[in-house]
Design an enzyme around this catalytic site. Sequence first.
Site, PDB file in Angstrom:
ATOM      1  N   GLY A 125      -3.880  -1.034  -7.678  1.00  0.00           N
ATOM      2  CA  GLY A 125      -2.817  -0.045  -7.759  1.00  0.00           C
ATOM      3  C   GLY A 125      -1.509  -0.603  -7.256  1.00  0.00           C
ATOM      4  O   GLY A 125      -1.313  -1.825  -7.240  1.00  0.00           O
ATOM      5  N   GLY A 149       1.218  -8.550  -3.296  1.00  0.00           N
ATOM      6  CA  GLY A 149       0.733  -7.180  -3.145  1.00  0.00           C
ATOM      7  C   GLY A 149      -0.486  -7.109  -2.244  1.00  0.00           C
ATOM      8  O   GLY A 149      -0.685  -7.958  -1.371  1.00  0.00           O
ATOM      9  N   THR A 182      -5.164  -6.151 -12.294  1.00  0.00           N
ATOM     10  CA  THR A 182      -6.048  -6.473 -11.182  1.00  0.00           C
ATOM     11  C   THR A 182      -7.498  -6.228 -11.589  1.00  0.00           C
ATOM     12  O   THR A 182      -7.779  -5.283 -12.320  1.00  0.00           O
ATOM     13  CB  THR A 182      -5.715  -5.605  -9.960  1.00  0.00           C
ATOM     14  OG1 THR A 182      -4.324  -5.750  -9.668  1.00  0.00           O
ATOM     15  CG2 THR A 182      -6.542  -6.008  -8.747  1.00  0.00           C
TER      16      THR A 182
END
Lengths: 176, 141
Positions: B52, B31, B1
């Site tokens: 995360g 996500g 990311t």
Amino acid sequence: VTPQLIIHGGAGVAPGDLSAEEERGARAALQEALLRGQAILKAGKSAQEAVVAAIVVLEDSPYFNAGRGAVFTHEGRNELDASLMLGNGQRAGAVAGVRRVKNPITLAQAVMEQSPHVMLTGQGAETFAKEKGLPLVEPDWFRTEKRWQQLQRRLAEEAGKQAARSDEAEYRRYVG
Amino acid sequence: TVGAVAIDAQGHLAAGTSTGGMTNKRWNRVGDSPVIGAGTWADSRCAVSGTGWGEFYIRSAAAHNICARVAHRGESAAQAGGKVINEEIVALGGDGGALVMTADGGYAFPFNTPGMYRGWVSVDGTPQVAIYASETLQGDV
């Protein structure tokens, strides 16, 4: 307030994870992203433009899990997600599960600026990208050998675990 | 990311996030990155981009949660980011990091992993870059 920019290229990296070449490449890409954003802020342009410009640099770099260099799904594809939000007016745009849009952050920006919606997904998002003239690429553009090998290792681990614990819920295997 | 947060000469904040998700993801899993309020948020006082374990960022509405703490409790970027990323998400079983910037120019890099690719630059400054937790970058939490 002094205009400024902060960026990330992902969490979780640990000492020893990267080769010397990968570490140099990642640091150089981070630096380039900062300089690209800084030039925009220096020109008196908006935070939005600085954010998008910096993220495009990181999406085009093979060292991060976004755009080129993205991880692979179980089926061996790259599926990309992105979002953008402005503090002034709280406008927002987002996309999920796109496979051919070269820079998903620019598609999120287009959703925010050129549609009444906040989030588009999958094939519909790609159709919207095509209609708006955003660059599309062949899926191979996103592929890197390192990410492909990461998937192969995970699949091998998964096959071993399935043989040993075939009664375990799929969700538990997925989240580890 | 990857992600970025900026404040411009007008004092306006913006945040963006982009990702390939998780290796071996199935079933069109999505996500936190494209979820406004979880992986990305910006308002007039604060902006956040997360990175995360996305399920935990969604369940804690991490990005909005950080900015709500700034707005309603008067916390700094470091205080609010540290509380959500390094306490609430960890307590739920997740991990990761974030960028946090406030309208007064404060910023923070909270993370609870061995490293996070990160960097800062002002309009007329020299770019600063770090990867591992052992490297100190102003704003690390």
